[in-house]
Design a protein around this motif. Structure first.
Motif, PDB file in Angstrom:
ATOM      1  N   HIS A  16      37.074 -87.576  81.064  1.00 47.26           N
ATOM      2  CA  HIS A  16      37.593 -88.475  80.028  1.00 47.26           C
ATOM      3  C   HIS A  16      39.119 -88.379  79.985  1.00 47.26           C
ATOM      4  O   HIS A  16      39.679 -87.285  80.033  1.00 47.26           O
ATOM      5  CB  HIS A  16      37.015 -88.093  78.659  1.00 47.26           C
ATOM      6  N   LEU A  18      42.457 -89.146  77.780  1.00 46.21           N
ATOM      7  CA  LEU A  18      42.860 -89.360  76.399  1.00 46.21           C
ATOM      8  C   LEU A  18      44.332 -89.755  76.345  1.00 46.21           C
ATOM      9  O   LEU A  18      45.215 -88.934  76.584  1.00 46.21           O
ATOM     10  CB  LEU A  18      42.630 -88.071  75.596  1.00 46.21           C
ATOM     11  N   SER A  29      43.344 -85.820  66.331  1.00 40.45           N
ATOM     12  CA  SER A  29      42.270 -86.317  67.198  1.00 40.45           C
ATOM     13  C   SER A  29      41.429 -85.177  67.765  1.00 40.45           C
ATOM     14  O   SER A  29      40.201 -85.275  67.824  1.00 40.45           O
ATOM     15  CB  SER A  29      42.865 -87.146  68.339  1.00 40.45           C
ATOM     16  N   TYR A  30      42.064 -84.101  68.175  1.00 45.53           N
ATOM     17  CA  TYR A  30      41.334 -82.960  68.734  1.00 45.53           C
ATOM     18  C   TYR A  30      40.388 -82.373  67.689  1.00 45.53           C
ATOM     19  O   TYR A  30      39.220 -82.116  67.974  1.00 45.53           O
ATOM     20  CB  TYR A  30      42.314 -81.887  69.234  1.00 45.53           C
ATOM     21  N   ALA A  34      38.094 -85.295  69.747  1.00 49.76           N
ATOM     22  CA  ALA A  34      38.623 -85.874  70.994  1.00 49.76           C
ATOM     23  C   ALA A  34      38.819 -84.777  72.038  1.00 49.76           C
ATOM     24  O   ALA A  34      39.335 -83.708  71.729  1.00 49.76           O
ATOM     25  CB  ALA A  34      39.945 -86.574  70.738  1.00 49.76           C
ATOM     26  N   ARG A  35      38.402 -85.054  73.247  1.00 53.16           N
ATOM     27  CA  ARG A  35      38.586 -84.129  74.366  1.00 53.16           C
ATOM     28  C   ARG A  35      39.026 -84.948  75.568  1.00 53.16           C
ATOM     29  O   ARG A  35      39.078 -86.162  75.521  1.00 53.16           O
ATOM     30  CB  ARG A  35      37.288 -83.373  74.685  1.00 53.16           C
ATOM     31  N   SER A 120      40.145 -93.087  75.883  1.00 54.00           N
ATOM     32  CA  SER A 120      40.369 -93.444  74.477  1.00 54.00           C
ATOM     33  C   SER A 120      41.831 -93.153  74.155  1.00 54.00           C
ATOM     34  O   SER A 120      42.593 -92.772  75.036  1.00 54.00           O
ATOM     35  CB  SER A 120      39.424 -92.655  73.557  1.00 54.00           C
ATOM     36  N   THR A 121      42.207 -93.324  72.894  1.00 50.20           N
ATOM     37  CA  THR A 121      43.600 -93.103  72.499  1.00 50.20           C
ATOM     38  C   THR A 121      43.691 -92.413  71.145  1.00 50.20           C
ATOM     39  O   THR A 121      42.833 -92.637  70.280  1.00 50.20           O
ATOM     40  CB  THR A 121      44.392 -94.428  72.460  1.00 50.20           C
ATOM     41  N   THR A 122      44.734 -91.620  70.974  1.00 50.97           N
ATOM     42  CA  THR A 122      44.981 -90.962  69.690  1.00 50.97           C
ATOM     43  C   THR A 122      45.697 -91.886  68.712  1.00 50.97           C
ATOM     44  O   THR A 122      45.943 -91.502  67.573  1.00 50.97           O
ATOM     45  CB  THR A 122      45.836 -89.687  69.874  1.00 50.97           C
ATOM     46  N   ASN A 152      37.224 -95.411  68.461  1.00 54.92           N
ATOM     47  CA  ASN A 152      37.221 -94.282  67.542  1.00 54.92           C
ATOM     48  C   ASN A 152      38.091 -94.580  66.334  1.00 54.92           C
ATOM     49  O   ASN A 152      38.834 -95.549  66.327  1.00 54.92           O
ATOM     50  CB  ASN A 152      37.746 -93.029  68.260  1.00 54.92           C
ATOM     51  N   TYR A 154      40.034 -91.699  64.554  1.00 55.75           N
ATOM     52  CA  TYR A 154      40.271 -90.261  64.404  1.00 55.75           C
ATOM     53  C   TYR A 154      40.804 -89.880  63.025  1.00 55.75           C
ATOM     54  O   TYR A 154      40.569 -88.777  62.565  1.00 55.75           O
ATOM     55  CB  TYR A 154      41.215 -89.761  65.502  1.00 55.75           C
ATOM     56  N   SER A 157      38.394 -88.362  60.141  1.00 50.01           N
ATOM     57  CA  SER A 157      37.713 -87.081  60.322  1.00 50.01           C
ATOM     58  C   SER A 157      37.715 -86.280  59.019  1.00 50.01           C
ATOM     59  O   SER A 157      38.717 -86.252  58.303  1.00 50.01           O
ATOM     60  CB  SER A 157      38.420 -86.272  61.412  1.00 50.01           C
TER      61      SER A 157
END
Length: 196
Positions: A16, A18, A29-30, A34-35, A120-122, A152, A154, A157
């Motif tokens: 993946h 990011l 995000s982490y 997110a990874r 994906s994106t932060t 997503n 993020y 969360s």
């Protein structure tokens, strides 16, 4: 043109990719799950000193989370080319849409060339950006591709507040504008300061 290269923290690249816009959004995000390998492609950031400051912070956070980083050359000319004529656009409109799409297209291009299955994106960690615009751009650029965009949000969360504490605890640099020279000017206008 310079080549992209990996700064490996793990033995192998992940499946993946990011896209990361800044260190605070990477933390948020982490902690939201997110990874992947970090892809810091942001030719919109201006000036170069600001770009380098943000990139250095992203490297620091990626090392903290033991994430691989793809080193991407700084390419501001691409941003200025693609947004020509939109310099006076308000934040969050057409110029921003083009900028986000440009960054996601480059992320997808790198992902395809290097065997990633998804990206994906932060950018969706930021409370100042349109999640709908970002995710629509990601879905549209990945349409008809084998590499899938993972939508997503993020910033929603349950660990968002914890991420804010961690950002502060680690002393991570927090920028006060989106990144491009036009967003700096907009910030200055809103504060009534002289435009640079």
């Amino acid at each position: 043109m310079e080549k992209n290269r990996y700064i490996l923290k793990n033995d192998t690249p992940s499946c993946h990719l990011l896209h990361v816009c800044c260190a605070p959004d990477l933390v948020i995000s982490y902690l939201a799950g997110a990874r992947g390998d970090v892809f810091f492609y942001n030719p919109n950031i201006h000036p170069r000193s600001e770009y380098e400051k943000r990139y250095k912070e992203v490297l620091r956070v990626a090392e903290f989370f033991e994430m691989n980083v793809v080193e991407v050359p700084y390419d501001p000319e691409t941003f200025f080319e693609k947004t020509k004529g939109l310099e006076s656009e308000p934040e969050g409109r057409k110029r921003c849409e083009i900028c986000i799409r440009m960054r996601l297209e480059k992320t997808l291009e790198f992902a395809k060339e290097n065997g990633y299955r998804s990206f994906s994106t932060t950018l969706t960690a930021s409370p100042k950006k349109s999640v709908e615009m970002i995710n629509n751009a990601g879905i549209n650029v990945s349409r008809y591709n084998l590499v899938q965009y993972i939508p997503n949000v993020y910033r929603r969360s349950p660990l968002y507040n914890l991420s804010q504490k961690l950002i502060k605890q680690l002393g991570i640099y927090r920028q006060n504008y989106c990144g491009c020279v036009f967003s700096v000017r907009n910030e200055d206008k809103e504060k009534g300061e002289e435009i640079r």
